[in-house]
Enzyme design. Structure first.
Site, PDB file in Angstrom:
ATOM      1  CG  ASP A 131      47.647  24.808   3.160  1.00  0.00           C
ATOM      2  OD1 ASP A 131      48.859  25.103   3.311  1.00  0.00           O
ATOM      3  OD2 ASP A 131      46.749  25.658   3.046  1.00  0.00           O
ATOM      4  N   GLY A 172      38.484  34.356   3.806  1.00  0.00           N
ATOM      5  CA  GLY A 172      39.600  34.074   2.932  1.00  0.00           C
ATOM      6  C   GLY A 172      39.088  33.848   1.540  1.00  0.00           C
TER       7      GLY A 172
END
Ligand SMILES: *[C@@H]1O[C@H](CO)[C@@H](O)[C@H](O)[C@H]1NC(C)=O
Ligand SMILES: *[C@@H]1O[C@H](CO)[C@@H](O)[C@H](O)[C@H]1NC(C)=O
Ligand SMILES: *[C@@H]1O[C@H](CO)[C@@H](O)[C@H](O)[C@H]1NC(C)=O
Ligand SMILES: *[C@@H]1O[C@H](CO)[C@@H](O)[C@H](O)[C@H]1NC(C)=O
Ligand SMILES: *[C@@H]1O[C@H](CO)[C@@H](O)[C@H](O)[C@H]1NC(C)=O
Ligand SMILES: *[C@@H]1O[C@H](CO)[C@@H](O)[C@H](O)[C@H]1NC(C)=O
Length: 934
Positions: free
Chosen positions: A735, A620
């Protein structure tokens, strides 16, 4: 000293040789076996001593002192299959199935096992390609590599396995063409003239089905290519398998054109699945397929005018599925139909007429969404209704009254409380549709018991439950519980022999369930007493005495070796971050770590096979995540920061200090870090069962029933409560989302990816102003507007997560926002608050999800517009506990959940837990919003 150390390995070998004079095991085999298993964890407790053949180690069998069988399925082994396997050159049988902790690649050196007859690695964690060298296993008859994460092409060298009978590569991520031999003399699958089984479904194979793949010298019974990306037309050469072919699955590909007209000479064919393709023309004429029981031609572009006569004339036909085509005209049953018919499904076509004459409907006819069902009053007809789901089933008791079992034991059909070996038993071609007829289940139960008895395995009884047709694969799946006889748990022998019967296809099911596969869950078996003392061989006693002596000598030597290595390590200071920090005064003193350790770059490089592609489990914006195995076998996930996401030394130090202090069973814990050679890496515990997102979407194959969902919710809530209230300084996650909740072996939720520079600074307790960060769909609107971050922002995301758990929908799906959708449909005056249509259908199967209303209420409180109206994480956790109690389960029990997998694993791109690529950052007051990729 120096001299001694160089001699050390030789000495060890010599001593073993001395020892082995008295042992029955070939010394080369023992050395190879020791090396193979040295880094494995969870070994059976009787694997002690140095004579696996003489002392009958569990799962290991020998002939003439040579190791010939490694039958180790279902033993929860953790580790890798190393190249040391190549030296067991007399090996006949190798089975590591259902050990999900066995990961890494299949070593190339496996090709040296020239005597291997059976290789089963079903449902493990293997990654990477199938090595070409597998084509050198000339004696192989059975090859099952299904349900792993293998990728790359199918090696054409498989064509060299001229004795192969069974080939199962299903449920992986294999790509490229199906290899056939060519005129350059390269081999291909068409050369497997003894093969009866090609199971290649659920991969990413592409290109056409080669016409030369089939010819009349072959004896294929099952050809399963479903769920791939195959294109082109169906080769007419398939009809050359006239004497053997029983099951064909070409469904869920991109096949086009007409169905070849010569297929109807396939007299033995019992099941044909061609659905979800782009086939066209009129419906094929199947008259002549006299053994046909099950036909699925749905979701194609067939456009016949009337429904062909074979639908009513073929004698053994139970099921005809023609839905989702463009069929028009009449279904004429007036001249009768076969008494074996159970289902004709013609939903969503253009039929205008049904002619029944004097016939009564004795089967399930489905005509909804046809012109005929749009007429006035037609919607009342039973055949115009939308059908029910599969009725639930659970093996009843044998006339006894079921006891209430404690400690998560389960009552067997014979009313004994025990810990059964559990797994999913799936048919790849279930040929019946009358699911309320329980005689099918009875027959499977009986045949299983017969198989176990025949193998002399001490099984008390078996039970089946949770029948379900997995819609993405059409596989028919049952939960299978196998109960031990006269004991409450299997020992390691019991579980591995039981699993072997299923992994090696020794169990033969009734025709209607064949072919099948089984995936066993992890199981806690009895270890049994270490052996050795019981042995009566004089040799073994001498061996034991020698072993003690050797052990003492080795211990002394090893001690010296360790001391020396340590000295060497402390002398070399470069690479030690503690030293680096001291030298670089600007970053302050060495970090204060609690429990986390530092790793050198070289160590990490070793653990990850030099950061091999095959070890990558995620990537990522921040960099890459690798899987690694520490020397003791412990698996870790290593997060390696990319150049752009590096932090300053001080920040990195602060971060690891903080993370090392966070310890909670619902939080992924930090094992250590590496700060060397310009790298920043965090080493986390490896959490084996993937992300909650993958479970909900069916990718990871973890089956989540309602109680498991409640427990996962509670776990996540407790982890977050800890971060908010007990971590010092407190941490706001920022998150929370389903891809950041990981599931361990017991399906306990572990919150991941916290702490990445998200600490609350003490002086600012209350709120932090910061750049807005998070994931679309989970983002607290108040935080987004004001940029004031508080713990309540996590509560908001948590509420969204709860709705995701109840509905198995993404927060934003096809432009619809889950929070709004639930509010829109909800009606508190109705049963289940009227949420049936939006809930995950799989939690509605069987018993009603108790406490769902309170669950949804809590979720909606968490997503209140104003942070002040939302509960704290601790309050939310408390409410979930009380919902779980209401359901009748102890919220603090752990082992109730075992891992059941279902065969949707391998569909689509697996995405790893630690990957975070859908994260994005806002900046400015009016950020441009990027919607999470669908
Ligand atoms: C297949 O076997 C033949 C004959 O043994 C050998 O020459 C060839 O190299 C093998 N092919 C592959 C791809 O392994
Ligand atoms: C079928 O294919 C195999 C491999 O290509 C070949 O050896 C065999 O001769 C073929 N049989 C027929 C009848 O064509
Ligand atoms: C099949 O797909 C491949 C790409 O995978 C493409 O190149 C080929 O043209 C397709 N063939 C047909 C017949 O559609
Ligand atoms: C059937 O499909 C083939 C291949 O896609 C195409 O060439 C043909 O035109 C189609 N036929 C009809 C009748 O639609
Ligand atoms: C099926 O489709 C083809 C091509 O569109 C057309 O020519 C044919 O008439 C259709 N058949 C029927 C029965 O509708
Ligand atoms: C395992 O259990 C079986 C059957 O209960 C028993 O016969 C066997 O001796 C046990 N094996 C060990 C190693 O304890």
């Amino acid at each position: 000293m120096e001299q001694q150390l160089k001699v050390f390995p030789i000495l060890v070998l010599l001593l073993f040789q001395v020892l082995l004079v008295a042992a029955q095991t070939d010394s080369g085999d023992f050395t190879a076996l020791s090396s193979l298993i040295q880094s494995w964890k969870n070994k059976p407790s009787d694997w002690v001593g140095s004579d696996p053949c003489g002392s009958d180690w569990d799962g290991i069998r020998c002939t003439n002192s040579r190791i010939t069988e490694l039958k180790l399925p279902g033993l929860n082994l953790v580790g890798q299959l190393s190249s040391a396997i190549q030296s067991l050159s007399e090996l006949d049988t190798l089975d590591l199935s259902y050990n999900t902790g066995i990961t890494g690649t299949i070593p190339r050196e496996i090709g040296n096992l020239k005597n291997l007859n059976s290789l089963a690695l079903v449902g493990c964690g293997f990654i990477g390609p199938i090595p070409d060298s597998i084509g050198s296993l000339k004696k192989l008859t059975f090859l099952a590599l299904n349900s792993n994460k293998l990728n790359g092409n199918i090696p054409r060298s498989l064509g060299n396995l001229s004795n192969l009978d069974w080939l199962d590569l299903a449920d992986n991520q294999l790509e490229g063409p199906i290899p056939v031999s060519n005129d350059q003399g390269q081999p291909g699958l068409d050369m497997l003239l003894k093969a009866q089984h090609f199971h290649l479904g659920n991969n990413k194979l592409s290109g056409p089905i080669p016409p030369t793949l089939f010819n009349s010298s072959m004896i294929l019974e099952h050809v399963l290519f479903d769920n791939n990306q195959l294109n082109g037309s169906i080769p007419s050469t398939l009809s050359s398998l006239v004497n053997t072919l029983e099951v064909v699955r070409f469904d869920r590909n991109k096949l086009s054109g007409r169905v070849p007209s010569n297929l109807n000479n396939l007299e033995k064919l019992s099941e044909i699945y061609l659905s979800h393709n782009e086939l066209n023309g009129s419906l094929p004429n199947l008259n002549g397929m006299n053994s046909l029981t099950y036909v699925d031609l749905s979701d194609n572009n067939f456009n016949s005018s009337d429904i062909p006569s074979w639908v009513s004339s073929l004698k053994d036909l139970t099921t005809v599925i023609l839905k989702d085509n463009q069929l028009s005209g009449t279904l004429n049953l007036s001249s009768g139909y076969s008494s074996s018919l159970q289902l004709i499904d013609l939903q969503n076509n253009d039929l205008t007429n049904l002619e029944l004459g004097n016939q009564k409907l004795n089967f399930d006819l489905r005509l909804a969404q046809n012109k005929i069902c749009l007429e006035n009053g037609a919607s009342e007809k039973s055949y115009c209704k939308i059908p029910q789901t599969i009725p639930s089933y659970s093996t009843p008791t044998n006339g006894c009254s079921p006891p209430s079992c404690s400690d998560n034991q389960i009552a067997s059909p014979n009313c004994k409380c025990a810990f059964p070996y559990i797994g999913n038993l799936s048919s790849r071609a279930f040929s019946f549709s009358n699911y309320s007829n329980t005689s099918y289940y009875k027959e499977i139960e009986q045949s299983l018991m017969d198989a176990f008895r025949k193998q002399k395995i001490a099984v008390d009884s078996v039970s089946l439950s949770n029948p379900i047709k997995i819609s993405s694969t059409d596989n028919f799946q049952l939960t299978l519980n196998i109960f031990p006889f006269q004991t409450d748990r299997f020992n390691s022998t019991g579980v591995s022999t039981t699993a072997f019967v299923l992994s090696n296809q020794i169990y033969k099911p009734p025709e209607f369930f064949s072919p099948y596969f089984f995936i066993g869950a992890n199981y806690e078996y009895y270890g049994g007493e270490p052996k050795g003392s019981k042995s009566s061989h004089t040799g073994a006693i001498v061996g034991a005495v020698l072993a003690v002596l050797v052990f003492l000598v080795l211990a002394v030597l090893a001690g010296m070796y360790v001391v020396r290595q340590k000295r060497r390590a402390t002398r070399s200071s470069e690479g030690n971050p503690f030293v680096n920090w001291e030298q670089n005064k600007s970053s302050g003193a060495a970090p204060q770590l609690k429990g986390a350790r530092w790793f050198s770059f070289d160590e990490i490089r070793k653990y990850t096979n030099n950061f091999a592609e095959a070890n990558t489990i995620g990537s990522g914006g921040y960099g890459q995540v690798y899987q690694g195995a520490l020397p003791g076998g412990e698996l870790v996930a290593i997060k390696r920061a990319g150049k752009e996401s590096m932090q300053g030394a001080v920040e990195f130090k602060t971060e690891i200090e903080l993370l090392s202090r966070v310890h909670h069973k619902n939080l992924v814990s930090l094992v250590g870090f590496c700060y060397e050679k310009g790298e920043q890496m965090l080493v986390y515990e490896y959490v084996p069962n993937g992300t909650l997102m993958d479970s909900l979407s069916g990718k990871s194959g973890i089956w989540m029933d309602w109680i498991r969902r409640l427990k996962v919710t509670l776990g996540a809530a407790r982890g977050l409560t800890y971060l908010h209230e007990l971590a010092n300084p407190p941490i706001i996650h920022r998150d929370i989302k389903s891809s950041n909740i990981l599931l361990d072996n017991h399906l306990i939720a572990k919150v991941a990816d916290f702490g990445l520079s998200k600490l609350l600074v003490d002086s600012e307790r209350g709120h932090v102003t910061t750049q807005v960060k998070g994931t679309m769909g989970y983002l607290d609107p108040e935080y987004y507007m004001t940029q004031q971050l508080t713990e309540k922002s996590d509560v908001y995301s948590f509420g969204v997560l709860m709705l995701e758990l109840a509905t198995a929908r993404k927060p934003i799906e096809q432009g619809k926002y889950i929070v709004r959708e639930v509010m829109r449909v909800m009606d508190t005056s109705k049963e289940l608050y009227n949420l049936h249509s939006i809930l995950d259908q799989s939690i509605l199967i069987g018993t009603r999800p108790k406490g769902l209303e309170r669950y949804v209420e809590l979720a909606l409180r968490c997503v209140k517009e104003y942070a002040a109206d939302r509960p704290t994480m601790a309050e939310a956790a408390k409410e979930i506990e009380s919902i779980i109690e209401l359901v009748g389960v102890n919220p603090n029990s752990e082992s109730a959940s075992t891992t059941e997998t279902y065969e949707e694993a391998g569909v689509g791109d697996a995405k790893h837990p630690y990957a975070n690529d859908d994260e994005f950052e806002y900046s400015g007051i009016f950020p441009s919003i990027r919607v999470e990729p669908q």
